[in-house]
Design an enzyme around this catalytic site. Structure first.
Site, PDB file in Angstrom:
ATOM      1  N   GLU A 190       0.852  -1.242  -0.113  1.00  0.00           N
ATOM      2  CA  GLU A 190       0.081  -0.240   0.054  1.00  0.00           C
ATOM      3  C   GLU A 190       0.777   1.255  -0.002  1.00  0.00           C
ATOM      4  O   GLU A 190       2.089   1.404   0.604  1.00  0.00           O
ATOM      5  CB  GLU A 190      -0.853  -0.062   1.217  1.00  0.00           C
ATOM      6  CG  GLU A 190      -1.881  -1.099   1.433  1.00  0.00           C
ATOM      7  CD  GLU A 190      -2.722  -1.302   2.677  1.00  0.00           C
ATOM      8  OE1 GLU A 190      -2.615   0.102   3.261  1.00  0.00           O
ATOM      9  OE2 GLU A 190      -3.105  -2.202   2.997  1.00  0.00           O
ATOM     10  N   CYS A 203      -0.751  -2.922  15.127  1.00  0.00           N
ATOM     11  CA  CYS A 203      -0.224  -2.783  13.677  1.00  0.00           C
ATOM     12  C   CYS A 203      -0.607  -3.722  12.745  1.00  0.00           C
ATOM     13  O   CYS A 203      -0.415  -5.010  12.868  1.00  0.00           O
ATOM     14  CB  CYS A 203       1.380  -2.383  13.599  1.00  0.00           C
ATOM     15  SG  CYS A 203       1.816  -2.342  11.802  1.00  0.00           S
ATOM     16  N   CYS A 223       4.538  -5.452  15.952  1.00  0.00           N
ATOM     17  CA  CYS A 223       4.013  -4.636  16.873  1.00  0.00           C
ATOM     18  C   CYS A 223       2.614  -5.150  17.109  1.00  0.00           C
ATOM     19  O   CYS A 223       1.978  -5.143  15.950  1.00  0.00           O
ATOM     20  CB  CYS A 223       4.185  -3.231  16.462  1.00  0.00           C
ATOM     21  SG  CYS A 223       6.099  -2.775  16.493  1.00  0.00           S
ATOM     22  N   CYS A 230       5.925  -7.289   7.402  1.00  0.00           N
ATOM     23  CA  CYS A 230       6.783  -6.809   8.379  1.00  0.00           C
ATOM     24  C   CYS A 230       7.061  -7.924   9.271  1.00  0.00           C
ATOM     25  O   CYS A 230       6.280  -8.471   9.761  1.00  0.00           O
ATOM     26  CB  CYS A 230       6.376  -5.452   9.074  1.00  0.00           C
ATOM     27  SG  CYS A 230       7.457  -4.841  10.273  1.00  0.00           S
ATOM     28  N   CYS A 271      -1.947   1.956   7.050  1.00  0.00           N
ATOM     29  CA  CYS A 271      -1.088   0.982   6.119  1.00  0.00           C
ATOM     30  C   CYS A 271      -1.354  -0.332   6.824  1.00  0.00           C
ATOM     31  O   CYS A 271      -1.422  -0.473   8.073  1.00  0.00           O
ATOM     32  CB  CYS A 271       0.196   1.387   6.047  1.00  0.00           C
ATOM     33  SG  CYS A 271       0.480   2.607   4.743  1.00  0.00           S
ATOM     34  N   CYS A 289       3.054   8.326   1.081  1.00  0.00           N
ATOM     35  CA  CYS A 289       3.779   7.363   2.229  1.00  0.00           C
ATOM     36  C   CYS A 289       3.905   6.114   1.531  1.00  0.00           C
ATOM     37  O   CYS A 289       3.064   5.443   1.020  1.00  0.00           O
ATOM     38  CB  CYS A 289       2.723   7.152   3.284  1.00  0.00           C
ATOM     39  SG  CYS A 289       2.912   5.985   4.515  1.00  0.00           S
TER      40      CYS A 289
HETATM   41  N1  SAH Z   1       7.984  -0.050  10.573  1.00  0.00           N
HETATM   42  C1  SAH Z   1       8.215   1.465  10.711  1.00  0.00           C
HETATM   43  C2  SAH Z   1       7.342   2.220   9.515  1.00  0.00           C
HETATM   44  C3  SAH Z   1       6.078   1.881   9.059  1.00  0.00           C
HETATM   45  S1  SAH Z   1       4.822   2.191  10.444  1.00  0.00           S
HETATM   46  C4  SAH Z   1       7.818   1.991  11.940  1.00  0.00           C
HETATM   47  O1  SAH Z   1       7.216   1.143  12.665  1.00  0.00           O
HETATM   48  O2  SAH Z   1       8.051   3.208  12.383  1.00  0.00           O
HETATM   49  C5  SAH Z   1       4.204   3.744  10.189  1.00  0.00           C
HETATM   50  C6  SAH Z   1       3.878   3.939  11.446  1.00  0.00           C
HETATM   51  O3  SAH Z   1       2.489   3.721  11.706  1.00  0.00           O
HETATM   52  C7  SAH Z   1       4.525   3.682  12.739  1.00  0.00           C
HETATM   53  O4  SAH Z   1       4.759   4.959  13.740  1.00  0.00           O
HETATM   54  C8  SAH Z   1       3.539   2.764  13.421  1.00  0.00           C
HETATM   55  O5  SAH Z   1       3.931   2.794  14.802  1.00  0.00           O
HETATM   56  C9  SAH Z   1       2.325   3.499  13.144  1.00  0.00           C
HETATM   57  N2  SAH Z   1       1.294   2.611  13.495  1.00  0.00           N
HETATM   58  C10 SAH Z   1       1.109   1.221  13.043  1.00  0.00           C
HETATM   59  N3  SAH Z   1      -0.079   0.673  13.591  1.00  0.00           N
HETATM   60  C11 SAH Z   1      -1.038   1.830  13.949  1.00  0.00           C
HETATM   61  C12 SAH Z   1      -2.100   1.813  14.338  1.00  0.00           C
HETATM   62  N4  SAH Z   1      -2.806   1.013  14.642  1.00  0.00           N
HETATM   63  N5  SAH Z   1      -2.569   3.227  14.765  1.00  0.00           N
HETATM   64  C13 SAH Z   1      -1.584   4.338  14.745  1.00  0.00           C
HETATM   65  N6  SAH Z   1      -0.505   4.003  14.207  1.00  0.00           N
HETATM   66  C14 SAH Z   1       0.040   2.995  13.948  1.00  0.00           C
HETATM   67 FE1  SF4 Z   2       6.428  -3.343  11.319  1.00  0.00          FE
HETATM   68 FE2  SF4 Z   2       4.013  -2.226  12.024  1.00  0.00          FE
HETATM   69 FE3  SF4 Z   2       5.886  -2.351  13.881  1.00  0.00          FE
HETATM   70 FE4  SF4 Z   2       6.331  -0.705  11.895  1.00  0.00          FE
HETATM   71  S1  SF4 Z   2       4.608  -0.682  13.454  1.00  0.00           S
HETATM   72  S2  SF4 Z   2       7.781  -2.016  12.702  1.00  0.00           S
HETATM   73  S3  SF4 Z   2       5.390  -1.668  10.301  1.00  0.00           S
HETATM   74  S4  SF4 Z   2       5.119  -4.109  12.832  1.00  0.00           S
END
Ligand code: SAH
Ligand code: SF4
Length: 337
Positions: free
Chosen positions: A84, A111, A108, A104, A325, A97
């Protein structure tokens, strides 16, 4: 490929040097096929199509928000990989973006991408192509890029570095490094490695918690590099590049949004060249996390500001098109599309 690498190939085909430049310019503008390169002789276009393959992001789905000007793309690559990108319009221009991996492996908890697991790294060209396809589709020039889509950019380090070099090439897309933001969950060894390149880009850290107890619960990476190790790397990064580090903080109701958390965070960030973005967490299907209330967010912001920390409560863009995303791809992958 860089212009020099294309020149090596055109030399092998005994073509004049200016052909390499023509091809490079077309590729920088997002050509998906050599037949588009109308200033090349037709026979050459056919020959190039037989030898080379332009690996570009094809639009599988385009969703335009009715609330703002945000456009979300679901792209597909030659092998069926789905990723995406999100195009956003701001008063200063267009920002995109982009994704750096298919999935990934950082896992987390909040996410959608993390929940889907890891499939593969994207190549430098595949990262670049997300920008080019969106520019072509809308007839626009994008001025800002954030590596904040699917994937962990620093877990695909070499390809991301090469992407950064290509996208900023004066003879190519010529984007300013100052207009690029790289977001990471905190791979500390790679932050030090990135620092050595001395790129004037913005480093953004997905912090989301003020201490190890909460952070290790929601972000497994914290068990390898804890909050102190991460913040030390950020301090060094800010000092050596003179660039403000951004901290992303997704506000999760009852998890990381108390006044105590705010106080703890304020203490740890005090005096650092930084900026904090507060974002209400997007609820995803796989977990029962909910966003903090506006009142809680405002309180949290006030506490940080009282310590002299710059804070922004981030706007939510494209809420009607699953613009965060991993959400859209998740829906498609579930249906086996
Ligand atoms: N992997 C990298 C970049 C991609 S994630 C990272 O973690 O920074 C992009 C951003 O979206 C990150 O700050 C991540 O923590 C945040 N993110 C992921 N899931 C989310 C959610 N459900 N609500 C808000 N932010 C989220
Ligand atoms: Fe990966 Fe999502 Fe964690 Fe970013 S926030 S490192 S995309 S699992």
């Amino acid at each position: 490929m860089t212009l020099e690498e294309i020149t090596e190939q055109t030399d092998l085909l005994r073509l004049p040097k200016y052909r390499a430049k023509q091809i490079y310019t077309w590729l920088s503008r997002g050509a998906e096929d050599f037949s588009e390169m109308t200033d090349l002789p037709e026979g050459l276009r056919c020959q190039l199509n037989e030898i080379f393959f332009i690996n570009s992001a094809k639009i599988k789905k385009r969703l335009a928000s009715r609330i703002d000007d945000t456009v979300k793309y679901l792209y597909v690559f030659y092998d069926g990989s789905l990723i995406e990108s999100v195009l956003m319009k701001y008063h200063h221009g267009y920002s995109i973006c982009v994704s750096t991996q298919v999935g990934c492996r950082m896992g987390c908890d909040f996410c959608a991408t993390g929940k889907g697991g890891f499939i593969r790294n994207l190549t430098p060209g595949e990262i670049l192509s997300q920008i080019q396809t969106a520019q072509k589709d809308n007839g626009i020039r994008i001025s800002n890029v954030v590596l904040m889509g699917m994937g962990e950019p620093l877990d695909n380090f070499d390809n991301v570095i090469r992407f950064l070099q290509l996208v900023t090439d004066e003879k190519g897309m010529n984007l300013g490094m100052r207009h690029i933001t790289l977001s990471t969950c905190g791979l500390v060894d790679r932050i030090y490695e990135l620092q050595r390149y001395d790129f004037p880009l913005t480093l953004s850290i997905s912090l989301h918690a003020p201490n190890d107890e909460i952070r290790s619960r929601t972000m497994p990476v914290n068990r390898k590099w804890n909050v102190d190790a991460l913040l030390n790397a950020c301090r060094e990064y800010a000092a050596s590049t003179s660039r403000r580090v951004t901290f992303e903080y997704a506000m999760i109701n009852g998890v990381n949004d108390s006044a105590r958390c705010a106080g703890e965070l304020a203490k740890k960030l005090k005096g650092m060249l930084c900026h904090v973005n507060l974002i209400p967490v997007n609820s995803i299907e796989e977990t029962d996390f909910n966003a903090s209330s506006e009142r809680k967010i405002a309180e949290f912001k006030k506490i940080l500001e009282a310590s002299g920390i710059a804070v922004t409560r981030r706007r939510t863009l494209g809420p009607d098109i699953s613009a965060s995303c991993g959400q859209l791809r998740g829906k498609y992958a579930d249906r086996g599309v």
